[in-house]
Write an enzyme that holds these catalytic residues in place. Structure first.
Site, PDB file in Angstrom:
ATOM      1  N   GLY A 130     -14.579   6.239   4.879  1.00  0.00           N
ATOM      2  CA  GLY A 130     -13.781   7.442   5.096  1.00  0.00           C
ATOM      3  C   GLY A 130     -14.181   8.120   6.381  1.00  0.00           C
ATOM      4  CE1 TYR A 142     -22.692   3.170   9.313  1.00  0.00           C
ATOM      5  CE2 TYR A 142     -24.782   3.392   8.142  1.00  0.00           C
ATOM      6  CZ  TYR A 142     -24.042   3.476   9.313  1.00  0.00           C
ATOM      7  OH  TYR A 142     -24.634   3.864  10.456  1.00  0.00           O
ATOM      8  CG  HIS A 181      -7.474   2.923  -0.755  1.00  0.00           C
ATOM      9  ND1 HIS A 181      -7.341   2.773   0.599  1.00  0.00           N
ATOM     10  CD2 HIS A 181      -6.683   1.961  -1.297  1.00  0.00           C
ATOM     11  CE1 HIS A 181      -6.501   1.795   0.875  1.00  0.00           C
ATOM     12  NE2 HIS A 181      -6.081   1.290  -0.275  1.00  0.00           N
ATOM     13  CD  GLN A 191      -6.619  -0.357  10.657  1.00  0.00           C
ATOM     14  OE1 GLN A 191      -5.583  -0.438   9.968  1.00  0.00           O
ATOM     15  NE2 GLN A 191      -7.330   0.756  10.794  1.00  0.00           N
ATOM     16  CG  PHE A 215       0.967   8.008   1.648  1.00  0.00           C
ATOM     17  CD1 PHE A 215       1.590   9.210   1.280  1.00  0.00           C
ATOM     18  CD2 PHE A 215       1.576   7.226   2.636  1.00  0.00           C
ATOM     19  CE1 PHE A 215       2.768   9.610   1.872  1.00  0.00           C
ATOM     20  CE2 PHE A 215       2.771   7.619   3.234  1.00  0.00           C
ATOM     21  CZ  PHE A 215       3.368   8.811   2.849  1.00  0.00           C
ATOM     22  CG  ASP A 232     -16.840  -3.955  12.512  1.00  0.00           C
ATOM     23  OD1 ASP A 232     -17.365  -3.025  11.858  1.00  0.00           O
ATOM     24  OD2 ASP A 232     -15.679  -4.343  12.320  1.00  0.00           O
ATOM     25  CD  GLU A 290      -2.979   1.007   2.269  1.00  0.00           C
ATOM     26  OE1 GLU A 290      -3.633  -0.063   2.218  1.00  0.00           O
ATOM     27  OE2 GLU A 290      -3.196   1.902   3.100  1.00  0.00           O
ATOM     28  CE1 TYR A 331     -11.310  -0.465  10.121  1.00  0.00           C
ATOM     29  CE2 TYR A 331     -13.264  -1.405   9.062  1.00  0.00           C
ATOM     30  CZ  TYR A 331     -12.296  -0.415   9.145  1.00  0.00           C
ATOM     31  OH  TYR A 331     -12.291   0.608   8.252  1.00  0.00           O
ATOM     32  CG  HIS A 336     -15.057   0.801  12.238  1.00  0.00           C
ATOM     33  ND1 HIS A 336     -15.415   1.964  12.873  1.00  0.00           N
ATOM     34  CD2 HIS A 336     -14.410   1.180  11.112  1.00  0.00           C
ATOM     35  CE1 HIS A 336     -15.015   3.001  12.156  1.00  0.00           C
ATOM     36  NE2 HIS A 336     -14.390   2.538  11.069  1.00  0.00           N
TER      37      HIS A 336
END
Lengths: 645, 645
Positions: free
Chosen positions: B159, B175, B128, B229, B67, B211, B65, B198, B202
């Protein structure tokens, strides 16, 4: 040679010749790409363009006229004989005999002979067509059929009226020019049209001059070139040609040459064509009229000297020969003129078909290598032909086998001969092995007959196969019944007399290939052995029920013949295609029954042996991917036999 | 392996598996053939299928990943760095920063970084996308743009809400599941959709179980796989995975791994993600918090041991790494795990683009070999890409040069550095020869600077070119200014570390190629010399005005790189195409001015020298067709110089 690139590039690219700012202005739609004419530009040209190209290149050429034989056997013979394409004619033409049902589907019709020449023999062909005493609909029907069958060239003739007294029909076809106009009206520019010219004037014309004017009408109505009636003196033709040019006929005019082959055929021809034989020829012929050989020799001499004079004039680039279906005299004339091509180079390893739909075809599965006519037949309905790459063939849609007995695909010899070759009586599977072995070795079988063909082979054993003869003999004796094979080749010159093909200056390559029928016992051992060769050898093993064993990655085709040429993309004319193999399998197994088993009485032991093989054997193909190394397929077979012992 | 052929063959061919009567029943329409996936099946698969294939084959994989960097220079750096594709990630993903105008055309936008990774770096990429506080139209616009740019994978996220207090919007995207549904509604199955999981639940979820139910909703709405995550203990993930399975989530779940790289980055991440660092980790880290190296070493140890446990569980097939744009720790973890691919094999000699339109592309002109990004850019509007064969390219429709300054194609270094390399002041054509020579040799120029790039090269000199170094140096010194070349190769193994490409077990071939700028004087001599090589060497010689001299037959492309592989058709990835050469010519000449001449003041002598070369030199390419023999192109050049003396 400045700007040659632009000059020879048609269409949009010409815009590039005028400077440096030409890139990128076309829309993206233009980027969709079609295939290139690759190895043989002539293959993509229509006949009139071929003539032009030959003329521009200064290459002399010849063409041959045939008539449809009277019997089906004679028709098969004519078509099978290499004579049609031997020496490299630019085209052949097939005459039209109104009395012989020329547009029908009979094996002996003009239409079918021409169709076969184009499709199966790969010959550029002109079909004659006469129009008098025929209705517009009939003519249109014939032309539509010709187009459907892949014929592209028509010789438009009036033909001889039926009765003694001929009268013009209103709205009918009275002259060849009516047929020319009709073809152009109904079929636009599809056909190349040839018309007849009469160096002495048509016998029925009012005058030589009037006949020239008729010829001009035919050309102006849309004819592309002229073939002349035969004549006896070169000056006759050269004068005619000048006279044509003088009145504005600019298309090619091809002299029709008739090598005198015998006294009687000459007399008959003269009578039909209403020509007069010059006195100097009569003077030679009359005294020797019973000596065929002497007349033929004289005919050859005369033709050679006349052709030389024509070619030397600089006005003649091609010669058209009236063969009367007899090749000897014509061949000799052409050889002595030096325009007989002893060894026409193969553009591809297999003979290409001349059907316009197939002009881009340059890839075929190897399976039909010995049955090319069957391949052409079974793919004749395809809209696209593989080109450059075989590609995804998950739906190759091969034609069904029900039309198996198509005339031109039928077995080559009468039943009695086949029985002599393949055995009057089979006693065991081993007697079948024996037949295969004799076919490979060329030795007579135990009854003293040579085995010159097999159900899986249109032709005698390929020269190339001789390279493998010893190995093939050994394995056939032991029940590996080979029906197709090729040696590996690691970059031989494209001019190699045995394995070469394509233009000179290139290199040809092959992967070793072996295809055979064999028993399930041998297959079981073979599969064990193949594990050792997993990365090197690709295999497909299938039985008549379609049970299929393979290690081909993702069902992809494997290129087994390819060539690298100067200034060209790579050509890979032969592939092992896993999906087509299943269609070939149907045909290969059916041939056991249809061509072999059915020679014997039902329930006879011989028939049951073939039936047993058909029901229980496997068809196997093997490719050795390591073409630069020594062919490992013989070792694979050797290992298999060792495992069995 | 019985029936493997049928099993792996989709669609109509399955009808063949049930017996021997299957041939020929399809209509002729089915015979039209498309191209086969040839060398690299993965290239033709969507991401979810690649995952499946890797899992089935037992191959472990990883993903990375990133950015979007904050500055344009950093973005160019990220994209240019080999890090993106090093080691062979299955995919990369690019995060979405609502504050950074992520869907815009800025060099630093998420959209453009992902677009560049896919198109120019050839990487499978997930973009993303967050949905909260965004209108349906905005989201649809982003998705449409992503599709247009060739992106195929979306990570659908909610987000972070803009304000402190977040309220659900009616009809809005509240959502991630709303975004998943929207993508499936509007774009059907086009995108592969990834969602976040998660392992600890979450932070805003009512409970862990609640979740999990949300996650299930996302999957049932159409998500294809889950990336989690980060977490600190393997058992956290394994428990989460079992809990997912227990409630019916069956899609792949990929653990997100965060190798701790420093005290502060960990603190920041923990704050953002609202995760709690386990006490045992805190206990280690707190005492060494000022020792970066020690923390990184510990982080690597910890990640390796956690990943091992995950992989050993048998439930995990791929690992996702949060790199924070720093590769060192991740690389070390992957190397120690043994899933770092030191030498990812090249599927083709050039790097393929991952745009779905280009998935069949396997032929390119050699001219852009050192400027692949420019080639991709100039062909991005094409509807079809050459495949198998280059084919007829009389309208290749290359994109115009007006967009030349496209961000990612811009020159690599600032003006001052280029001047140091290419000369602050040029005094003659010879000082230009000197620059070319230094680039080839790697020796510093007379001012002590190495010439590491040239206007015609995206990258440093290819390893392969080193094979020709001595010869290249010699000719550049004398004014044959080479910009592209390859040695001839006659069947080296496809695994050869320098010239190899494609799957193992194959053989690769090349024709020798040389491309250079040179003066008209040398061209005149060269043309005389080339007459001796007429059948062996193909040439194209063109000046900036487009005056073009060639001996290419019929404007056909010449294959100069090809490979033969087990069980495949032949691949010929590189051609010399006469028509594209004229588009390349425009670019090659323009680079003199745009990248070199413009470094100098107008009217300055340096600028005038480059301008003179641009206006008067020719661009020449030569192919030696006799690849099995020693490369004759050096002899051609030698002969040319001899003729000049």
């Amino acid at each position: 040679m400045v700007n040659e690139a632009q000059q020879s590039c048609s269409g949009s690219s010409s815009s590039r010749s005028d400077g440096g700012s030409s890139s990128g202005s076309e829309s993206s739609k233009d980027s969709s790409r079609c295939s290139t004419p690759v190895l043989d530009a002539e293959r993509h040209e229509r006949l009139r363009d071929k003539m032009r190209r030959r003329q521009d290149a200064g290459d002399k050429w010849f063409s041959l006229e045939f008539f449809p034989p009277r019997t089906a056997n004679a028709a098969v013979n004519l078509i099978s004989r290499r004579v049609l394409r031997a020496g490299g004619p630019l085209f052949i033409d097939v005459t039209w005999h109104p009395a012989g049902d020329p547009g029908s589907d009979k094996e002996t019709s003009s239409m079918i002979i021409a169709y076969t020449a184009v499709n199966y023999c790969g010959l550029e062909t002109i079909l004659h067509m006469t129009c008098c005493n025929q209705s517009k609909d009939d003519i249109t029907g014939h032309l539509q059929k010709a187009k459907r069958l892949g014929l592209k060239n028509i010789m438009a003739l009036r033909g001889d009226p039926a009765g003694e007294e001929w009268e013009e029909e209103v709205d009918g076809f009275n002259y060849a020019v009516d047929l020319v106009k009709h073809i152009r009206n109904e079929f636009d520019d599809y056909f190349d049209i040839c018309v007849a010219g009469y160096p002495k004037g048509h016998p029925e014309a009012e005058s030589y001059e009037a006949d020239l004017r008729h010829l001009k009408e035919k050309v102006y109505a849309g004819a592309d070139f002229i073939i002349t009636q035969l004549f006896f003196r070169p000056e006759t033709f050269l004068k005619f040609m000048k006279d044509c040019q003088a009145i504005g006929i600019t298309c090619p005019i091809i002299p029709g040459i008739f090598p005198i082959q015998g006294y009687h055929s000459l007399r008959q021809l003269v009578k039909l064509s209403k020509l007069e034989v010059p006195q100097e020829i009569k003077d030679v012929i009359e005294p020797i009229k019973d000596n065929d050989a002497a007349i033929r020799n004289y005919g050859v001499e005369l033709a050679v000297s006349m052709c030389r004079e024509l070619l030397d004039s600089g006005m003649v680039h091609g010669l058209h020969f009236y063969t009367l279906n007899r090749e000897v005299a014509t061949t000799e004339v052409l050889k002595r003129l030096g325009i007989w091509n002893e060894d026409p180079r193969r553009p591809l390893p297999w003979a290409v078909s001349a059907h316009p739909k197939r002009r881009v075809e340059d890839v075929r599965p190897i399976f039909w290598a010995s049955r090319p006519k069957s391949y052409i037949y079974r793919t004749q309905e395809w809209d696209d032909f593989p080109n450059g790459r075989w590609g995804n063939s998950s739906s190759p849609a091969f034609g069904e086998l029900k039309d198996y007995y198509l005339f031109y695909l039928k077995s080559k010899s009468p039943r009695e001969e086949l029985l002599k070759m393949w055995g009057e009586e089979l006693t065991s599977e081993e007697s079948v092995f024996e037949v295969f072995t004799c076919y490979i070795t060329g030795e007579p079988n135990k009854n003293g007959y040579k085995v010159t063909c097999m159900p899986w082979n249109d032709d005698p054993l390929a020269t190339e196969t001789n390279l493998l003869k010893d190995q093939l003999e050994k394995v056939n004796r032991r029940g590996i019944l080979t029906i197709n094979s090729q040696p590996n080749i690691n970059g031989k010159p494209s001019t190699d007399p045995i394995v070469g093909w394509g233009p000179s200056g290139g290199y040809v390559f092959q992967k070793a290939y072996l295809e055979f029928f064999t028993s399930s016992e041998i297959v079981r051992a073979l599969l064990k052995v193949l594990r050792k060769y997993e990365l090197r050898v690709n295999y497909h093993i299938v039985n008549v029920k379609g049970e299929n064993i393979t290690n081909a990655p993702d069902l992809q085709p494997n290129a087994v013949t390819w060539g690298i040429f100067p200034g060209r993309e790579i050509i890979q004319p032969t592939v092992v295609d896993p999906v087509s193999f299943l269609s070939w399998k149907d045909e290969a197994f059916a041939l056991w029954i249809e061509q072999w088993a059915k020679l014997y009485e039902e329930e006879s032991p011989s028939r049951m042996i073939i039936q047993y093989i058909h029901d229980n054997y496997y068809l196997v193909n093997l490719v050795d991917n390591d073409f630069p190394l020594e062919n490992c397929l013989w070792q694979v077979v050797e290992d298999t036999f060792e495992l069995l012992n």
